[in-house]
Write a protein that holds these residues in place. Structure first.
Motif, PDB file in Angstrom:
ATOM      1  N   GLY A 171       0.796  -1.232   0.000  1.00 23.53           N
ATOM      2  CA  GLY A 171       0.000   0.000   0.000  1.00 23.53           C
ATOM      3  C   GLY A 171       0.820   1.270   0.000  1.00 23.53           C
ATOM      4  N   HIS A 172       2.021   1.197   0.558  1.00 22.47           N
ATOM      5  CA  HIS A 172       2.848   2.399   0.639  1.00 22.47           C
ATOM      6  C   HIS A 172       4.010   2.365  -0.340  1.00 22.47           C
ATOM      7  N   LEU A 173       3.744   1.701  -1.456  1.00 23.65           N
ATOM      8  CA  LEU A 173       4.671   1.746  -2.596  1.00 23.65           C
ATOM      9  C   LEU A 173       4.317   2.980  -3.422  1.00 23.65           C
ATOM     10  N   PRO A 231      -0.852  13.411  -1.176  1.00 28.16           N
ATOM     11  CA  PRO A 231      -0.106  13.030   0.027  1.00 28.16           C
ATOM     12  C   PRO A 231      -0.732  11.803   0.684  1.00 28.16           C
ATOM     13  N   CYS A 232       0.119  10.963   1.265  1.00 33.17           N
ATOM     14  CA  CYS A 232      -0.356   9.737   1.920  1.00 33.17           C
ATOM     15  C   CYS A 232      -0.232   9.885   3.433  1.00 33.17           C
ATOM     16  N   THR A 233      -1.033   9.127   4.153  1.00 37.61           N
ATOM     17  CA  THR A 233      -0.983   9.180   5.617  1.00 37.61           C
ATOM     18  C   THR A 233       0.378   8.775   6.159  1.00 37.61           C
ATOM     19  N   CYS A 234       1.165   8.066   5.342  1.00 35.05           N
ATOM     20  CA  CYS A 234       2.459   7.564   5.818  1.00 35.05           C
ATOM     21  C   CYS A 234       3.557   8.613   5.726  1.00 35.05           C
ATOM     22  N   GLY A 235       3.246   9.754   5.080  1.00 34.42           N
ATOM     23  CA  GLY A 235       4.265  10.787   4.946  1.00 34.42           C
ATOM     24  C   GLY A 235       4.855  10.868   3.550  1.00 34.42           C
ATOM     25  N   GLN A 236       4.683   9.811   2.757  1.00 34.23           N
ATOM     26  CA  GLN A 236       5.156   9.845   1.370  1.00 34.23           C
ATOM     27  C   GLN A 236       4.079  10.483   0.476  1.00 34.23           C
ATOM     28  N   VAL A 237       4.396  10.606  -0.777  1.00 33.67           N
ATOM     29  CA  VAL A 237       3.458  11.169  -1.755  1.00 33.67           C
ATOM     30  C   VAL A 237       3.216  10.143  -2.857  1.00 33.67           C
ATOM     31  N   GLY A 238       1.952  10.002  -3.259  1.00 36.93           N
ATOM     32  CA  GLY A 238       1.640   9.160  -4.411  1.00 36.93           C
ATOM     33  C   GLY A 238       1.715   7.664  -4.146  1.00 36.93           C
ATOM     34  N   CYS A 239       1.452   7.236  -2.908  1.00 38.19           N
ATOM     35  CA  CYS A 239       1.454   5.800  -2.613  1.00 38.19           C
ATOM     36  C   CYS A 239       0.300   5.101  -3.336  1.00 38.19           C
ATOM     37  N   LEU A 240       0.450   3.819  -3.541  1.00 41.09           N
ATOM     38  CA  LEU A 240      -0.612   3.010  -4.143  1.00 41.09           C
ATOM     39  C   LEU A 240      -1.933   3.211  -3.384  1.00 41.09           C
TER      40      LEU A 240
HETATM   41 ZN   LIG Z   1       1.897   5.789   2.021  1.00 45.36          ZN
END
Ligand SMILES: [Zn+2]
Length: 353
Positions: free
Chosen positions: A189-191, A198-207
């Motif tokens: 999910g966080h690929l 923006p993703c809840t994990c802090g990255q951008v554009g996650c699956l």
């Molecule tokens: Zn993510």
């Protein structure tokens, strides 16, 4: 009477479900709103477990023994320590899930993360919930576990894709949940796959930002909806809903492709809340996979449209998987040598006698 009975407890973010399983079929189910906080979560699970056992396996309860119990819940669940951590929706920061349930129920309790347990349940059921079509859910009673390798003679692996608020996934190989060193194996999910969300994990554009309930809610906001079902809305001319389901199906198609390529799983099962969208979602995912196949011979030969399945909403796959946690009936476990056994390996040029 209780030989072969197992109890599975699925502690979900909103509902706790308990299933009594025997001979691969569900004998009884009970559910209630999940408790909140560590003690609330355990109280509801124990109450439901006792209700099911008292009603359907009283002799086992009377002897205070013999029905093995497994439990699963969201968050970081360590099957070895038995602890569950960071289950935010249940207001649980840290809980000795195995220890608390074991002390209250009087039997050892195996524990696992809920999506990993669901993957195990799906592996055990091996598609017996349907004849391959979405929305044709039958009774959960009578679904049976299947064992052994796949039809092509290789190892049996299944990938499970849970489309809830977020995107979670897990892989089961030969009946064993693939964990990796940190329990994150199979979690795609966080690929990051592109885009600027923006993703809840802090990255951008996650699956997860294109293939999840939260993705759908962002692309098709509640304030713009005149229907509950985005596929129905799209068919009725809602352009925003149409664009949203296009992104969703493309994102899920990508997730299926990644899981199949990375894990080698012969089947990818899609479950979770969004699976309730039914046949239109499965059709949309398969259409995306067919589009990918048309553009690549390598992808075409994978036959991905035939390898993806949608889990009907009424199959309690996490509770079933929890019930089967730790069942030592797979070849890999049976082959573990006892400490004093001589190693059964051949060095180059040697023969094993
Ligand atoms: Zn993510």
């Amino acid at each position: 009477m209780t030989a072969g009975h197992r109890l599975g407890i699925d502690i979900g973010g909103t509902k706790t479900a308990v299933a009594l399983v025997a001979d691969g079929s569900v004998q009884a189910m009970r559910s209630a709103p999940s408790g909140r906080g560590a003690s609330g979560v355990v109280d509801v699970a124990v109450r439901l477990a006792r209700e099911v056992l008292d009603a359907h396996a009283p002799r086992a309860r009377g002897r205070g023994a013999t029905v093995p119990v497994g439990a699963c819940m969201p968050g970081l669940v360590d099957p070895v320590s038995g602890f569950a951590r960071h289950a935010v929706n249940l207001e649980v920061e840290s809980l000795d899930l195995a220890g608390e349930l074991s002390a209250r129920l009087g039997v050892p309790v195996a524990v696992e993360n809920d999506v990993k347990a669901a993957a195990l349940g799906a592996w055990r059921l091996r598609g017996s919930w349907s004849a391959g079509s979405a929305g044709s859910a039958g009774s959960v009673a009578g679904v049976g576990p299947a064992r052994g390798s796949d039809d092509r003679g290789g190892e049996s692996a299944l990938a499970y894709l849970n489309l809830g608020t977020g995107l979670a996934s897990a892989v089961v190989r030969d009946g064993i949940v693939v964990r990796g060193i940190d329990g994150a194996a199979g979690e795609i999910g966080h690929l990051p796959v592109g885009g600027d969300a923006p993703c809840t994990c802090g990255q951008v554009g996650c699956l997860e930002t294109v293939a999840s309930g939260s993705a759908l809610a962002r692309l098709w906001p509640a304030t713009r909806r005149r229907a509950r079902d985005p596929f129905a809305a799209a068919a009725a001319g809602d352009a925003l809903a149409g664009a949203a389901v296009d992104v969703l199906c493309t994102g899920v198609g990508l997730a299926v492709q990644v899981l199949a390529l990375a894990s080698g799983a012969e089947r990818v099962v899609v479950g979770g809340g969004l699976a309730g969208l039914g046949a239109p979602l499965l059709d949309g995912i398969r259409a995306d996979l067919m589009r990918r196949a048309r553009s690549s011979r390598i992808i075409d030969v994978l036959g991905l449209p035939d390898r993806v399945e949608l889990l009907p909403a009424d199959v309690p796959v996490a509770a079933l998987g929890a019930a089967w946690l730790g069942v030592p009936d797979v070849p890999r476990l049976a082959a573990v040598a006892s400490p004093d056994a001589s190693p059964d390996v051949a060095l180059p040029g040697e023969r094993v006698g």
